[in-house]
Design a protein around this motif. Structure first.
Motif, PDB file in Angstrom:
ATOM      1  N   VAL A  88       0.826  -1.211   0.000  1.00 54.06           N
ATOM      2  CA  VAL A  88       0.000   0.000   0.000  1.00 54.06           C
ATOM      3  C   VAL A  88       0.861   1.263   0.000  1.00 54.06           C
ATOM      4  O   VAL A  88       0.556   2.231  -0.704  1.00 54.06           O
ATOM      5  N   GLY A  89       1.933   1.259   0.771  1.00 59.66           N
ATOM      6  CA  GLY A  89       2.749   2.467   0.917  1.00 59.66           C
ATOM      7  C   GLY A  89       3.714   2.721  -0.213  1.00 59.66           C
ATOM      8  O   GLY A  89       4.071   3.870  -0.487  1.00 59.66           O
ATOM      9  N   VAL A 179      -4.534  -1.004   7.837  1.00 61.45           N
ATOM     10  CA  VAL A 179      -5.570  -0.084   7.368  1.00 61.45           C
ATOM     11  C   VAL A 179      -5.845  -0.317   5.880  1.00 61.45           C
ATOM     12  O   VAL A 179      -7.003  -0.392   5.449  1.00 61.45           O
ATOM     13  N   GLY A 180      -4.781  -0.460   5.094  1.00 59.56           N
ATOM     14  CA  GLY A 180      -4.952  -0.718   3.661  1.00 59.56           C
ATOM     15  C   GLY A 180      -5.626  -2.045   3.388  1.00 59.56           C
ATOM     16  O   GLY A 180      -6.499  -2.143   2.512  1.00 59.56           O
ATOM     17  N   ARG A 181      -5.249  -3.074   4.132  1.00 65.95           N
ATOM     18  CA  ARG A 181      -5.883  -4.386   3.948  1.00 65.95           C
ATOM     19  C   ARG A 181      -7.357  -4.311   4.310  1.00 65.95           C
ATOM     20  O   ARG A 181      -8.208  -4.865   3.613  1.00 65.95           O
ATOM     21  N   GLY A 182      -7.695  -3.628   5.387  1.00 65.24           N
ATOM     22  CA  GLY A 182      -9.100  -3.465   5.778  1.00 65.24           C
ATOM     23  C   GLY A 182      -9.898  -2.723   4.725  1.00 65.24           C
ATOM     24  O   GLY A 182     -11.034  -3.090   4.411  1.00 65.24           O
ATOM     25  N   LEU A 183      -9.308  -1.683   4.147  1.00 66.61           N
ATOM     26  CA  LEU A 183      -9.984  -0.930   3.091  1.00 66.61           C
ATOM     27  C   LEU A 183     -10.178  -1.798   1.850  1.00 66.61           C
ATOM     28  O   LEU A 183     -11.247  -1.802   1.243  1.00 66.61           O
ATOM     29  N   TYR A 184      -9.159  -2.560   1.493  1.00 65.48           N
ATOM     30  CA  TYR A 184      -9.253  -3.445   0.329  1.00 65.48           C
ATOM     31  C   TYR A 184     -10.316  -4.524   0.546  1.00 65.48           C
ATOM     32  O   TYR A 184     -11.123  -4.792  -0.343  1.00 65.48           O
ATOM     33  N   GLU A 185     -10.342  -5.129   1.732  1.00 64.26           N
ATOM     34  CA  GLU A 185     -11.324  -6.180   2.003  1.00 64.26           C
ATOM     35  C   GLU A 185     -12.746  -5.634   2.030  1.00 64.26           C
ATOM     36  O   GLU A 185     -13.672  -6.297   1.565  1.00 64.26           O
ATOM     37  N   SER A 186     -12.949  -4.434   2.536  1.00 67.00           N
ATOM     38  CA  SER A 186     -14.295  -3.849   2.524  1.00 67.00           C
ATOM     39  C   SER A 186     -14.703  -3.460   1.105  1.00 67.00           C
ATOM     40  O   SER A 186     -15.885  -3.541   0.763  1.00 67.00           O
TER      41      SER A 186
END
Length: 189
Positions: A88-89, A179-186
């Motif tokens: 993500v970064g 945070v990026g993984r959570g955003l991607y999964e949602s």
């Protein structure tokens, strides 16, 4: 007859180049006293402490449940959090920059970079709270104490000019990853 745009562009570029050269010359090492170094280190510490305290404090004040969930995610699988943080970064901004080459890609790139910046800010806040929780050992109750301890703990290496920036960036990848993984999964659901 030359256009005034090209003359203005060359003049602006020359002025920018001279300004950057002046700033670089003003920051040349070895030009100050030892006291200047102490003041600079103290200013870097205070700035990093205040910035980390603000983002970490806002996270635990506005979303204590979210903060606790993300801290638990890092504790459960730190390797996955770090790898996601690198993706993500670093990976997403590179891909967005490649999209920006086309005019149509700018439609995706600009909002994408804004989202990456927000994810980075929230991820930094999660990292501050995670470090503070790991040091303070508050367990399942993540709160202001974790934000305060994390802000102090991350301000110490941040005061070191080059190595500190590298260390705080590497620590920040853990928070950015969850945070990026959570955003991607949602988004995927």
């Amino acid at each position: 007859m030359p256009s005034t745009r090209s003359i203005a562009s060359v003049g602006g570029s020359l002025a920018l180049g001279l300004a950057v050269t002046g700033v670089a010359a003003a920051q040349a090492p070895g030009t100050g006293t030892g006291l200047d170094l102490h003041v600079e280190l103290a200013a870097r510490f205070v700035g990093a402490f205040i910035g980390n305290l603000i983002v970490g404090g806002l996270l635990v004040a506005l979303g204590p449940g979210y903060a606790a969930d993300k801290v638990d995610e890092i504790a459960d699988d730190p390797v996955a959090a770090f790898v996601w943080g690198l993706l993500v970064g670093i990976g997403v901004p590179i891909v967005l920059a490649l999209f920006a080459i086309t005019i149509l890609g700018l439609v995706v790139t600009i909002p994408g970079l804004i989202v990456v910046a927000i994810v980075g800010l929230v991820g930094q806040a999660v990292s501050v709270v995670w470090v503070g929780d790991a040091i303070a050992g508050s367990g399942s109750r993540v709160g202001g104490k974790a934000a305060l301890v994390g802000a102090v703990a991350l301000a110490v290496p941040a005061a070191i000019p080059i190595l500190g920036n590298l260390l705080t960036t590497l620590i920040g990848f853990f928070g950015i990853g969850v945070v990026g993984r959570g955003l991607y999964e949602s988004w995927r659901d």
